[in-house]
Scaffold this active site. Sequence first.
Site, PDB file in Angstrom:
ATOM      1  N   ASP A  18       0.820  -1.218   0.000  1.00 27.05           N
ATOM      2  CA  ASP A  18       0.000   0.000   0.000  1.00 27.05           C
ATOM      3  C   ASP A  18       0.849   1.262   0.000  1.00 27.05           C
ATOM      4  OD1 ASP A  18      -2.430  -1.450   0.098  1.00 27.05           O
ATOM      5  OD2 ASP A  18      -2.269  -1.660   2.264  1.00 27.05           O
ATOM      6  N   ARG A  98      -0.942   1.164  16.861  1.00 31.61           N
ATOM      7  CA  ARG A  98      -1.373   2.359  16.140  1.00 31.61           C
ATOM      8  C   ARG A  98      -1.320   3.650  16.963  1.00 31.61           C
ATOM      9  NH1 ARG A  98       0.371  -0.434  12.441  1.00 31.61           N
ATOM     10  NH2 ARG A  98      -1.045  -1.406  10.957  1.00 31.61           N
ATOM     11  N   ASP A 127      -7.848   0.234  10.805  1.00 29.82           N
ATOM     12  CA  ASP A 127      -6.664   1.056  11.047  1.00 29.82           C
ATOM     13  C   ASP A 127      -6.845   2.506  10.624  1.00 29.82           C
ATOM     14  OD1 ASP A 127      -5.133  -0.734  12.368  1.00 29.82           O
ATOM     15  OD2 ASP A 127      -3.911  -1.337  10.666  1.00 29.82           O
ATOM     16  N   SER A 179      -2.278 -10.021   3.069  1.00 25.90           N
ATOM     17  CA  SER A 179      -2.169  -8.734   3.751  1.00 25.90           C
ATOM     18  C   SER A 179      -1.668  -9.024   5.159  1.00 25.90           C
ATOM     19  CB  SER A 179      -3.540  -8.044   3.804  1.00 25.90           C
ATOM     20  OG  SER A 179      -3.456  -6.839   4.532  1.00 25.90           O
TER      21      SER A 179
END
Length: 415
Positions: A18, A98, A127, A179
């Site tokens: 990504d 995160r 996310d 992923s």
Amino acid sequence: MDKTKIKKVVLAYSGGLDTSIIIPWLKENYNNPEIIAVSGNVGQADELEGLEEKAIKTGASKLYILDLTDEFVNECIVPAVKAGAKYESYMLGTSLARPVIGKHLAEIAIKEGADAIVHGCTGKGNDQVRFELAVKAFAPDMPIIAPWREWNIKSREEEIDYAEAHNVPLKISRETNYSKDKNLWHLSHEGLDLEDAGNEPQYEKNGFLEMGVSPIDAPDKPEYISIEFEKGVPVAFNDKKMSAKDIILALNEVGGKNGIGLLDIVENRLVGMKCRGVYETPGGEILYFAHNYLETVCLDKMTFHKKEELALTFADLVYNGQWFTPLREALSAFVDKTQEVVTGKVKLKLYKGNIIKAGVWSDYTLYDEEIATFGEDNVYNQADAAGFISLYGLPIKVKAKLNEKLAKKGLKQKW
């Protein structure tokens, strides 16, 4: 957002599929802004190799690599372990990383005078919420660009096509295009064959698991380990004093080789859909198990039960990106109070994916063998139980007698 006014951006950069294609895409679609890449090292190890060269080569002006491992462990993982927080059995591996990454993204964006922060999270995932809420806590007015919510790319296959057309080097192929998210706490796998909930994960396939082995391939001999805690914080492994981070790394190694920490789950995402994933959390599963084991002897019944109840709320907050909130801080304060007596040592036996209790010791133990014994004792009068049951059951008895009276009058009984 006026794209012509975006002259400089800070990109959350992992070097994965990504974020690798986001750099040329931003150049093409946002009037060629300066792109400052930021990679938060939360223990993804080899994924950081060659990252700076790759970022610069694909168009970034520079790359920050921030060592956030100690902060990640001490400020996020340890509080979650002390809370016993799990989301539908998931030990929050991605979720916990995160907040610390988002915080530093905001700080660097402010320092660099950036016009926006960019991330590579999809519009279907959790996310995007976690990153953006963390940014809002430190840079509330900072614009955020999320290419997955803008571009015409619809799949990871199309992402690979874009990367190949723009000469962006990738470490994956179409056949290994899971992923993944990796840090020192866990590794997640999503996509490909896992999208069909009827498919068994390929645990025994070479290269699928990265942090350990399938229980089938684990040693045939059990392995004993010990962990010591002080006020809920891990402080020693196998009688050797170590930092919490080093204990987790050691547990990852011993847990991985014994097939510990595999979770196959269809979880309820924040955005409303269900998603199937496979998680590897070898050290985390051992640490959660050991901490809970110690709490069973150190915490009184009411505190233990209320803490279990609030652990669900804590986990929801973490999963939903609500780390930097008054409620999460208040829950952590409650947890810290409960942990004042969670000091001691646990011994565990690891065998082919199983964690087996092998002993627990604490100066703060509430377990009294003399009271609990089924043998003869001088501290518990069993006859006292009759009076206790009579009083404890009094409301039930009173209601039952009322029901008898109602029935005689032909009235409907209600409980």
